[in-house]
Motif scaffolding. Structure first.
Motif, PDB file in Angstrom:
ATOM      1  N   ARG A 121       0.900  -1.325  -0.083  1.00  0.00           N
ATOM      2  CA  ARG A 121       0.063  -0.019   0.111  1.00  0.00           C
ATOM      3  C   ARG A 121       0.922   1.224   0.143  1.00  0.00           C
ATOM      4  NH1 ARG A 121       2.468  -0.441   4.169  1.00  0.00           N
ATOM      5  NH2 ARG A 121       2.172   0.739   6.126  1.00  0.00           N
ATOM      6  N   ALA A 122       0.210   2.228  -0.214  1.00  0.00           N
ATOM      7  CA  ALA A 122       1.109   3.591  -0.231  1.00  0.00           C
ATOM      8  C   ALA A 122       1.028   4.043   1.271  1.00  0.00           C
ATOM      9  CB  ALA A 122       0.416   4.550  -1.405  1.00  0.00           C
ATOM     10  N   GLN A 123       0.082   3.917   1.684  1.00  0.00           N
ATOM     11  CA  GLN A 123      -0.164   4.789   2.997  1.00  0.00           C
ATOM     12  C   GLN A 123      -1.307   4.086   3.841  1.00  0.00           C
ATOM     13  OE1 GLN A 123      -0.653   9.056   2.673  1.00  0.00           O
ATOM     14  NE2 GLN A 123       0.309   9.290   4.546  1.00  0.00           N
ATOM     15  N   LEU A 124      -0.969   4.071   5.199  1.00  0.00           N
ATOM     16  CA  LEU A 124      -1.990   3.406   6.129  1.00  0.00           C
ATOM     17  C   LEU A 124      -2.283   4.532   7.256  1.00  0.00           C
ATOM     18  CD1 LEU A 124      -3.653   1.005   7.222  1.00  0.00           C
ATOM     19  CD2 LEU A 124      -1.616   0.095   8.215  1.00  0.00           C
ATOM     20  N   ILE A 125      -3.681   4.813   6.931  1.00  0.00           N
ATOM     21  CA  ILE A 125      -3.950   5.926   8.379  1.00  0.00           C
ATOM     22  C   ILE A 125      -5.038   5.177   9.145  1.00  0.00           C
ATOM     23  CG2 ILE A 125      -5.213   8.222   8.654  1.00  0.00           C
ATOM     24  CD1 ILE A 125      -4.105   8.734   5.679  1.00  0.00           C
ATOM     25  N   VAL A 126      -5.287   5.344  10.399  1.00  0.00           N
ATOM     26  CA  VAL A 126      -5.805   4.940  11.487  1.00  0.00           C
ATOM     27  C   VAL A 126      -6.523   6.399  11.902  1.00  0.00           C
ATOM     28  CG1 VAL A 126      -6.486   3.861  13.439  1.00  0.00           C
ATOM     29  CG2 VAL A 126      -4.532   2.824  12.088  1.00  0.00           C
ATOM     30  N   VAL A 127      -7.935   6.186  11.932  1.00  0.00           N
ATOM     31  CA  VAL A 127      -8.765   7.133  12.670  1.00  0.00           C
ATOM     32  C   VAL A 127      -9.505   6.599  13.956  1.00  0.00           C
ATOM     33  CG1 VAL A 127     -10.755   8.688  12.359  1.00  0.00           C
ATOM     34  CG2 VAL A 127      -9.344   8.206  10.323  1.00  0.00           C
ATOM     35  N   GLY A 128      -8.949   7.243  15.092  1.00  0.00           N
ATOM     36  CA  GLY A 128      -9.818   6.938  16.263  1.00  0.00           C
ATOM     37  C   GLY A 128      -9.311   7.553  17.462  1.00  0.00           C
ATOM     38  N   GLY A 129      -9.432   6.961  18.628  1.00  0.00           N
ATOM     39  CA  GLY A 129      -8.731   7.541  19.818  1.00  0.00           C
ATOM     40  C   GLY A 129      -9.217   6.572  21.020  1.00  0.00           C
ATOM     41  N   PRO A 130      -8.904   7.061  22.190  1.00  0.00           N
ATOM     42  CA  PRO A 130      -7.888   8.040  22.569  1.00  0.00           C
ATOM     43  C   PRO A 130      -6.600   7.933  22.249  1.00  0.00           C
ATOM     44  CG  PRO A 130      -8.787   6.694  24.553  1.00  0.00           C
ATOM     45  CD  PRO A 130      -9.115   5.981  23.256  1.00  0.00           C
ATOM     46  N   ASP A 131      -5.686   8.930  22.416  1.00  0.00           N
ATOM     47  CA  ASP A 131      -4.307   8.867  21.981  1.00  0.00           C
ATOM     48  C   ASP A 131      -3.444   7.550  22.239  1.00  0.00           C
ATOM     49  OD1 ASP A 131      -4.920  11.154  20.805  1.00  0.00           O
ATOM     50  OD2 ASP A 131      -3.896  12.462  22.240  1.00  0.00           O
ATOM     51  N   ASP A 132      -3.585   6.994  23.489  1.00  0.00           N
ATOM     52  CA  ASP A 132      -2.777   5.862  23.827  1.00  0.00           C
ATOM     53  C   ASP A 132      -2.980   4.631  22.847  1.00  0.00           C
ATOM     54  OD1 ASP A 132      -5.331   5.541  24.773  1.00  0.00           O
ATOM     55  OD2 ASP A 132      -4.705   4.312  26.424  1.00  0.00           O
ATOM     56  N   ARG A 133      -4.380   4.583  22.306  1.00  0.00           N
ATOM     57  CA  ARG A 133      -4.825   3.639  21.185  1.00  0.00           C
ATOM     58  C   ARG A 133      -4.034   4.004  19.962  1.00  0.00           C
ATOM     59  NH1 ARG A 133     -10.845   1.167  22.140  1.00  0.00           N
ATOM     60  NH2 ARG A 133     -10.644   1.186  24.310  1.00  0.00           N
ATOM     61  N   LEU A 134      -4.065   5.394  19.552  1.00  0.00           N
ATOM     62  CA  LEU A 134      -3.474   5.785  18.421  1.00  0.00           C
ATOM     63  C   LEU A 134      -1.763   5.373  18.320  1.00  0.00           C
ATOM     64  CD1 LEU A 134      -5.310   8.942  17.594  1.00  0.00           C
ATOM     65  CD2 LEU A 134      -5.600   6.653  16.555  1.00  0.00           C
ATOM     66  N   ARG A 135      -1.232   5.460  19.512  1.00  0.00           N
ATOM     67  CA  ARG A 135       0.181   5.150  19.574  1.00  0.00           C
ATOM     68  C   ARG A 135       0.441   3.860  19.340  1.00  0.00           C
ATOM     69  NH1 ARG A 135       0.013   9.440  23.530  1.00  0.00           N
ATOM     70  NH2 ARG A 135      -0.519   7.880  25.191  1.00  0.00           N
ATOM     71  N   VAL A 136      -0.488   2.812  19.680  1.00  0.00           N
ATOM     72  CA  VAL A 136      -0.300   1.465  19.524  1.00  0.00           C
ATOM     73  C   VAL A 136      -0.574   1.207  18.126  1.00  0.00           C
ATOM     74  CG1 VAL A 136      -1.526  -0.924  19.932  1.00  0.00           C
ATOM     75  CG2 VAL A 136      -1.168   0.724  21.931  1.00  0.00           C
ATOM     76  N   ALA A 137      -1.308   1.942  17.500  1.00  0.00           N
ATOM     77  CA  ALA A 137      -1.521   1.871  15.943  1.00  0.00           C
ATOM     78  C   ALA A 137      -0.367   2.322  15.273  1.00  0.00           C
ATOM     79  CB  ALA A 137      -2.756   2.820  15.394  1.00  0.00           C
ATOM     80  N   SER A 138       0.373   3.191  15.627  1.00  0.00           N
ATOM     81  CA  SER A 138       1.723   3.560  15.209  1.00  0.00           C
ATOM     82  C   SER A 138       2.537   2.498  15.226  1.00  0.00           C
ATOM     83  CB  SER A 138       2.061   4.839  15.619  1.00  0.00           C
ATOM     84  OG  SER A 138       1.244   5.757  15.369  1.00  0.00           O
ATOM     85  N   ASP A 139       2.649   1.777  16.427  1.00  0.00           N
ATOM     86  CA  ASP A 139       3.671   0.719  16.851  1.00  0.00           C
ATOM     87  C   ASP A 139       3.177  -0.285  16.032  1.00  0.00           C
ATOM     88  OD1 ASP A 139       4.908   2.414  18.477  1.00  0.00           O
ATOM     89  OD2 ASP A 139       4.120   1.414  20.330  1.00  0.00           O
ATOM     90  N   PHE A 140       1.863  -0.725  15.717  1.00  0.00           N
ATOM     91  CA  PHE A 140       1.406  -1.647  14.765  1.00  0.00           C
ATOM     92  C   PHE A 140       1.580  -1.510  13.249  1.00  0.00           C
ATOM     93  CE2 PHE A 140      -1.649  -4.344  17.793  1.00  0.00           C
ATOM     94  CZ  PHE A 140      -0.662  -4.187  18.740  1.00  0.00           C
ATOM     95  N   GLY A 141       2.017  -0.376  12.779  1.00  0.00           N
ATOM     96  CA  GLY A 141       2.357  -0.040  11.286  1.00  0.00           C
ATOM     97  C   GLY A 141       1.696   0.993  10.823  1.00  0.00           C
TER      98      GLY A 141
END
Length: 186
Positions: free
Chosen positions: A26-46
């Motif tokens: 893929r070119a880009q993977l974006i996650v929309v959500g919250g709270p911020d601690d979950r978004l940090r996990v999303a970043s750690d997951f790729g």
């Protein structure tokens, strides 16, 4: 490989989808959500980028944030994992012409406002997905085994509690203070 992929939702299902999608071209993977601690996990997951629903509280501001991240490209593929009543309609508006939309989070009996003409006019492919067979769970477990060294799956486990704390755990889950708590039974 020019797909822009958006995952709506950063709960356990959205985070696991993020991990799996991070391993696909893929070119880009974006996650929309919250709270911020979950978004940090999303970043750690790729996830390549995240969009906070707290920072961007309405559909238009989220759309603008995504378009800014992608250089103006609408997503080709979206995965609705949030269950938020507004997510489906928001996804229909955001998806690129000819896009694919997988709906997993919309399991409640809530009615949502949407413009079905968007599906027709944009030639969208919409597919629902609910739970899975044993074969799907086997695939998921195999994915965990194959990627356990590179993806910190343990970050989904947000706490460990005794069975007597079930009321506290349920409140914390409702308030999104937990991602996936574990109940310990002695």
């Amino acid at each position: 490989m020019d797909d822009v992929v958006v995952v709506q939702g950063s709960g356990p299902v959205g985070l696991f989808a993020t991990a799996m999608l991070s391993k696909m071209p893929r070119a880009q993977l974006i996650v929309v959500g919250g709270p911020d601690d979950r978004l940090r996990v999303a970043s750690d997951f790729g996830a390549d980028a995240t969009v906070s629903i707290a920072e961007y509280p309405d559909a238009e501001s989220r759309r603008q944030a995504i378009l800014e991240l992608t250089g103006g490209s609408s997503p080709n593929r979206m995965f609705e994992m949030s269950g938020a009543p507004t997510a489906f309609s928001e996804g229909l508006e955001l998806l690129a012409r000819g896009g694919q939309y997988i709906i997993m989070g919309q399991v409640s009996g809530n009615q949502v406002m949407s413009r079905p003409g968007r599906i027709t006019m944009k030639n969208l492919e919409i597919r629902g997905a609910f739970s899975g067979s044993v074969r799907h769970y086997k695939t998921a477990l195999e994915f965990l085994r194959m990627h356990q060294e590179e993806i910190p799956f343990d970050r989904i486990i947000s706490g460990r509690y005794q069975l007597d704390d079930v009321d506290v755990v349920m409140r914390r889950m409702r308030d999104q203070e937990e991602i996936k708590p574990v109940m310990i039974v002695d």
